[in-house]
Design a protein around this motif. Sequence first.
Motif, PDB file in Angstrom:
ATOM      1  N   ASP A 131      43.306  41.020  32.621  1.00 20.85           N
ATOM      2  CA  ASP A 131      42.773  42.383  32.596  1.00 20.85           C
ATOM      3  C   ASP A 131      42.625  42.783  31.126  1.00 20.85           C
ATOM      4  O   ASP A 131      43.575  42.665  30.346  1.00 20.85           O
ATOM      5  N   GLU A 275      34.922  42.122  29.442  1.00 21.55           N
ATOM      6  CA  GLU A 275      35.177  41.689  30.822  1.00 21.55           C
ATOM      7  C   GLU A 275      34.163  40.641  31.278  1.00 21.55           C
ATOM      8  O   GLU A 275      34.505  39.700  31.995  1.00 21.55           O
ATOM      9  N   ARG A 276      32.906  40.798  30.847  1.00 17.66           N
ATOM     10  CA  ARG A 276      31.892  39.785  31.172  1.00 17.66           C
ATOM     11  C   ARG A 276      32.237  38.446  30.500  1.00 17.66           C
ATOM     12  O   ARG A 276      32.113  37.382  31.114  1.00 17.66           O
ATOM     13  N   GLU A 279      35.101  36.844  32.371  1.00 17.02           N
ATOM     14  CA  GLU A 279      34.671  36.288  33.663  1.00 17.02           C
ATOM     15  C   GLU A 279      33.991  34.930  33.484  1.00 17.02           C
ATOM     16  O   GLU A 279      34.286  33.976  34.209  1.00 17.02           O
ATOM     17  N   LEU A 282      36.648  32.349  32.266  1.00 17.13           N
ATOM     18  CA  LEU A 282      37.538  31.975  33.377  1.00 17.13           C
ATOM     19  C   LEU A 282      36.839  31.018  34.328  1.00 17.13           C
ATOM     20  O   LEU A 282      37.440  30.051  34.813  1.00 17.13           O
ATOM     21  N   ARG A 283      35.573  31.262  34.594  1.00 15.63           N
ATOM     22  CA  ARG A 283      34.825  30.394  35.507  1.00 15.63           C
ATOM     23  C   ARG A 283      34.732  28.988  34.939  1.00 15.63           C
ATOM     24  O   ARG A 283      34.926  28.004  35.654  1.00 15.63           O
TER      25      ARG A 283
END
Length: 438
Positions: A131, A275-276, A279, A282-283
């Motif tokens: 987060d 945050e993008r 993401e 993380l992917r």
Amino acid sequence: MQVSVENIGSLERKVHVEVPESRVTSEVSERLQNMTKTTKVEGFRPGKVPLKVINGRYGEQVRKEVVGELVRTTLFEAINQENLKPAGQPQIEKVDVADGKALSYTASFEIYPEITLKPTEKLKFEKPLCDVSKDDVDIMIEKLRKQHGELEIVERAAKKGDTVNIDFEGFIDNKIFEGGKAENYNLELGTQSFIDGFEDGLIGKSKGEEVLLKLKFPKDYGKEELKGKPVEFKVKINNVNETRLPSIDKDFIKKLGIQKGDKESLRVEIKNNMEREVELSLRRQLKDMVLDKLYSENKIELPQSLVANERERLLGELEKNIKQQGADLEKIKSASETLIAEQAKKRVSLQLILAEIIKQNDLKADPKKVRQMVEHAASGYEDPKAVINWYYSDKKNLAEVEVLSLEDNVVDWVLEHANVTDKPSTFDEIMNKGQTAS
């Protein structure tokens, strides 16, 4: 047609095929008969050339053509008949085509291995979660301020964080080495962009001072000829600069592309961007994690022909990249041989493992995800619509995207069925590039 299969190794097979002479002569006769209707021969009317004449002129050539075609078609029939799955191109050998005798030949090839996968529920993963916090945003804002900071000359000794403008010369065995000299070079102290001791040796120095640094290149330095070598640098401090950071005001915020110009809008925009980034990162990490685990937990005997083909493909890519960079082709290729061989094995293993998972679980590329991937790829072009239309104009154009989408489906399926525990992580840990470093 008679077929026998010889096992000459765990994956190597030799297929012996014998085709009746009657099948050969029948096809040769049929082809020659058809030629009598179409072949022009001086002294004969079209369609009236005798079979004997055609046979005399073209019989040997036609027989060779028929034999070549029969080898290809009957090998395909034999492979299907014996339920074999060749990996790579079969090598034809020992072809016997003597007149009056059956056509016989041998084909050698490797087959795909039988794959038994480790049960997915026994695979364990730590799934990183992140987060973006208020502190992360604060640190990112400070980084942006630093990126837009302006250097200002100061009349004092240099300290960590300052940028010094220097002239320097590097000597090995009293000779200047290639790339070891520069003038008016700006160096931020504390970035560790030079070898150990260089930047520390300039802290506390002032404008006009000359410094002699006796250092040593690390043993793992990027240039072979400099590894572990003692070196002396003669450095002159031209000036010392500190960075003046901009205020977080309306002008600065608009300079970052946020037209409202208020601090709250700045924080919202930065957090959304972070945050993008998280993401996407993380992917990528999850995909690498799953693929690495599938590879390490499922050892497969590999068809060497597939490994060799993949190795050649990787070498081709490497050679292309080296030529574009103008680097030493042979030296880099030689140093990369072992790494490329291992990478080829891993890629072939994963191709087989993923194919098995896809087959066992009837996984398919999701058209919606494929569309999203195409639109994302097209967004970087001047005319995204034209790029999207190109992808969908031919299935071949879309194939690579579908493969990537299918790989993502495999990753999702594995994570859904494996033993997964969450691992809280910081923004800096996820991005792994020190984005939050001050």
